[in-house]
Design a protein around this motif. Structure first.
Motif, PDB file in Angstrom:
ATOM      1  N   LEU A   1       0.837  -1.202   0.000  1.00 25.77           N
ATOM      2  CA  LEU A   1       0.000   0.000   0.000  1.00 25.77           C
ATOM      3  C   LEU A   1       0.870   1.250   0.000  1.00 25.77           C
ATOM      4  O   LEU A   1       1.872   1.316   0.710  1.00 25.77           O
ATOM      5  CB  LEU A   1      -0.919   0.019   1.219  1.00 25.77           C
ATOM      6  CG  LEU A   1      -2.006  -1.048   1.252  1.00 25.77           C
ATOM      7  CD1 LEU A   1      -2.819  -0.932   2.539  1.00 25.77           C
ATOM      8  CD2 LEU A   1      -2.923  -0.936   0.048  1.00 25.77           C
ATOM      9  N   GLY A   2       0.515   2.198  -0.821  1.00 27.29           N
ATOM     10  CA  GLY A   2       1.271   3.437  -0.940  1.00 27.29           C
ATOM     11  C   GLY A   2       2.338   3.393  -2.012  1.00 27.29           C
ATOM     12  O   GLY A   2       2.921   4.423  -2.352  1.00 27.29           O
ATOM     13  N   SER A   3       2.623   2.202  -2.568  1.00 28.35           N
ATOM     14  CA  SER A   3       3.651   2.046  -3.604  1.00 28.35           C
ATOM     15  C   SER A   3       3.051   1.799  -4.982  1.00 28.35           C
ATOM     16  O   SER A   3       3.785   1.519  -5.924  1.00 28.35           O
ATOM     17  CB  SER A   3       4.588   0.886  -3.238  1.00 28.35           C
ATOM     18  OG  SER A   3       5.259   1.163  -2.035  1.00 28.35           O
ATOM     19  N   GLU A   4       1.744   1.919  -5.094  1.00 27.30           N
ATOM     20  CA  GLU A   4       1.070   1.597  -6.350  1.00 27.30           C
ATOM     21  C   GLU A   4       1.547   2.468  -7.515  1.00 27.30           C
ATOM     22  O   GLU A   4       1.867   1.951  -8.587  1.00 27.30           O
ATOM     23  CB  GLU A   4      -0.454   1.731  -6.196  1.00 27.30           C
ATOM     24  CG  GLU A   4      -1.066   0.743  -5.248  1.00 27.30           C
ATOM     25  CD  GLU A   4      -1.141   1.239  -3.815  1.00 27.30           C
ATOM     26  OE1 GLU A   4      -1.832   0.600  -3.023  1.00 27.30           O
ATOM     27  OE2 GLU A   4      -0.513   2.285  -3.487  1.00 27.30           O
ATOM     28  N   GLN A   5       1.616   3.778  -7.312  1.00 28.87           N
ATOM     29  CA  GLN A   5       2.004   4.661  -8.414  1.00 28.87           C
ATOM     30  C   GLN A   5       3.450   4.431  -8.828  1.00 28.87           C
ATOM     31  O   GLN A   5       3.778   4.455 -10.014  1.00 28.87           O
ATOM     32  CB  GLN A   5       1.783   6.133  -8.064  1.00 28.87           C
ATOM     33  CG  GLN A   5       1.930   7.053  -9.261  1.00 28.87           C
ATOM     34  CD  GLN A   5       0.982   6.700 -10.396  1.00 28.87           C
ATOM     35  OE1 GLN A   5      -0.230   6.592 -10.200  1.00 28.87           O
ATOM     36  NE2 GLN A   5       1.516   6.499 -11.594  1.00 28.87           N
ATOM     37  N   GLU A   6       4.326   4.178  -7.880  1.00 31.13           N
ATOM     38  CA  GLU A   6       5.723   3.861  -8.200  1.00 31.13           C
ATOM     39  C   GLU A   6       5.794   2.591  -9.059  1.00 31.13           C
ATOM     40  O   GLU A   6       6.529   2.536 -10.052  1.00 31.13           O
ATOM     41  CB  GLU A   6       6.523   3.678  -6.918  1.00 31.13           C
ATOM     42  CG  GLU A   6       7.977   3.339  -7.164  1.00 31.13           C
ATOM     43  CD  GLU A   6       8.752   3.111  -5.874  1.00 31.13           C
ATOM     44  OE1 GLU A   6       9.959   2.856  -5.984  1.00 31.13           O
ATOM     45  OE2 GLU A   6       8.158   3.170  -4.780  1.00 31.13           O
ATOM     46  N   PHE A   7       5.028   1.572  -8.692  1.00 33.97           N
ATOM     47  CA  PHE A   7       4.988   0.330  -9.461  1.00 33.97           C
ATOM     48  C   PHE A   7       4.484   0.597 -10.879  1.00 33.97           C
ATOM     49  O   PHE A   7       5.067   0.126 -11.857  1.00 33.97           O
ATOM     50  CB  PHE A   7       4.083  -0.692  -8.761  1.00 33.97           C
ATOM     51  CG  PHE A   7       3.930  -1.979  -9.512  1.00 33.97           C
ATOM     52  CD1 PHE A   7       4.961  -2.894  -9.559  1.00 33.97           C
ATOM     53  CD2 PHE A   7       2.748  -2.269 -10.169  1.00 33.97           C
ATOM     54  CE1 PHE A   7       4.818  -4.096 -10.259  1.00 33.97           C
ATOM     55  CE2 PHE A   7       2.589  -3.457 -10.869  1.00 33.97           C
ATOM     56  CZ  PHE A   7       3.632  -4.371 -10.906  1.00 33.97           C
TER      57      PHE A   7
ATOM     58  N   ASP B   1      -5.823  -4.557   3.536  1.00 37.66           N
ATOM     59  CA  ASP B   1      -5.042  -3.849   4.559  1.00 37.66           C
ATOM     60  C   ASP B   1      -3.538  -3.906   4.307  1.00 37.66           C
ATOM     61  O   ASP B   1      -2.789  -3.133   4.907  1.00 37.66           O
ATOM     62  CB  ASP B   1      -5.333  -4.422   5.948  1.00 37.66           C
ATOM     63  CG  ASP B   1      -6.746  -4.109   6.411  1.00 37.66           C
ATOM     64  OD1 ASP B   1      -7.356  -3.143   5.885  1.00 37.66           O
ATOM     65  OD2 ASP B   1      -7.257  -4.833   7.285  1.00 37.66           O
ATOM     66  N   ASP B   2      -3.082  -4.824   3.456  1.00 36.22           N
ATOM     67  CA  ASP B   2      -1.657  -5.043   3.259  1.00 36.22           C
ATOM     68  C   ASP B   2      -1.128  -4.672   1.879  1.00 36.22           C
ATOM     69  O   ASP B   2       0.019  -4.266   1.745  1.00 36.22           O
ATOM     70  CB  ASP B   2      -1.308  -6.516   3.511  1.00 36.22           C
ATOM     71  CG  ASP B   2      -1.629  -6.948   4.928  1.00 36.22           C
ATOM     72  OD1 ASP B   2      -1.331  -6.176   5.858  1.00 36.22           O
ATOM     73  OD2 ASP B   2      -2.190  -8.042   5.100  1.00 36.22           O
ATOM     74  N   TYR B   3      -1.930  -4.845   0.839  1.00 32.61           N
ATOM     75  CA  TYR B   3      -1.417  -4.671  -0.517  1.00 32.61           C
ATOM     76  C   TYR B   3      -2.536  -4.374  -1.512  1.00 32.61           C
ATOM     77  O   TYR B   3      -3.714  -4.546  -1.207  1.00 32.61           O
ATOM     78  CB  TYR B   3      -0.654  -5.920  -0.977  1.00 32.61           C
ATOM     79  CG  TYR B   3      -1.484  -7.181  -0.996  1.00 32.61           C
ATOM     80  CD1 TYR B   3      -2.302  -7.486  -2.073  1.00 32.61           C
ATOM     81  CD2 TYR B   3      -1.459  -8.055   0.080  1.00 32.61           C
ATOM     82  CE1 TYR B   3      -3.081  -8.646  -2.085  1.00 32.61           C
ATOM     83  CE2 TYR B   3      -2.228  -9.208   0.077  1.00 32.61           C
ATOM     84  CZ  TYR B   3      -3.041  -9.489  -1.007  1.00 32.61           C
ATOM     85  OH  TYR B   3      -3.816 -10.624  -1.024  1.00 32.61           O
ATOM     86  N   THR B   4      -2.108  -3.930  -2.707  1.00 34.80           N
ATOM     87  CA  THR B   4      -3.008  -3.797  -3.850  1.00 34.80           C
ATOM     88  C   THR B   4      -2.605  -4.858  -4.856  1.00 34.80           C
ATOM     89  O   THR B   4      -1.416  -5.047  -5.124  1.00 34.80           O
ATOM     90  CB  THR B   4      -2.893  -2.399  -4.491  1.00 34.80           C
ATOM     91  OG1 THR B   4      -3.269  -1.423  -3.514  1.00 34.80           O
ATOM     92  CG2 THR B   4      -3.777  -2.261  -5.716  1.00 34.80           C
ATOM     93  N   LEU B   5      -3.582  -5.535  -5.399  1.00 31.82           N
ATOM     94  CA  LEU B   5      -3.323  -6.589  -6.364  1.00 31.82           C
ATOM     95  C   LEU B   5      -3.267  -6.010  -7.779  1.00 31.82           C
ATOM     96  O   LEU B   5      -4.126  -5.231  -8.175  1.00 31.82           O
ATOM     97  CB  LEU B   5      -4.417  -7.650  -6.286  1.00 31.82           C
ATOM     98  CG  LEU B   5      -4.217  -8.902  -7.124  1.00 31.82           C
ATOM     99  CD1 LEU B   5      -2.968  -9.659  -6.684  1.00 31.82           C
ATOM    100  CD2 LEU B   5      -5.448  -9.793  -7.024  1.00 31.82           C
TER     101      LEU B   5
END
Length: 61
Positions: free
Chosen positions: A12-18, A47-51
Motif C-alpha cells: 500500500l502506498g507504492s502503487e504509483q511507483e509500481f 489492509d496489506d497490498y493492492t493486487l
C-alpha cells in the motif's frame, strides 16, 4: 489465442511507483512473434497490498 497472466502484490502506498516503473520499463514484446497485446490491470486493495495483474495475449502458446 493464448493468454498469459501474472499477479503482483504491491505494498500500500507504492502503487504509483509500481505503475511508473512498469510503464517505463524496457520491453521487446512487440518484436516477439505471436505477440498481440499487453495490459496491466489494477485490482482491489486490502489492509496489506493492492493486487495487480499483467495480461498478455498471444497467437498461440
Amino acid at each position: 489465442m493464448y493468454i498469459a497472466m501474472n499477479r503482483f502484490k504491491i505494498r500500500l502506498g507504492s502503487e504509483q511507483e509500481f505503475i511508473d516503473i512498469w510503464k517505463n520499463r524496457e520491453t521487446y514484446l512487440d518484436t516477439v512473434p505471436g505477440f498481440q497485446s499487453f495490459n496491466l490491470l489494477q485490482g482491489a486493495s486490502n489492509d496489506d497490498y493492492t493486487l495487480f495483474a499483467s495480461h498478455s495475449v498471444w497467437d498461440s502458446r
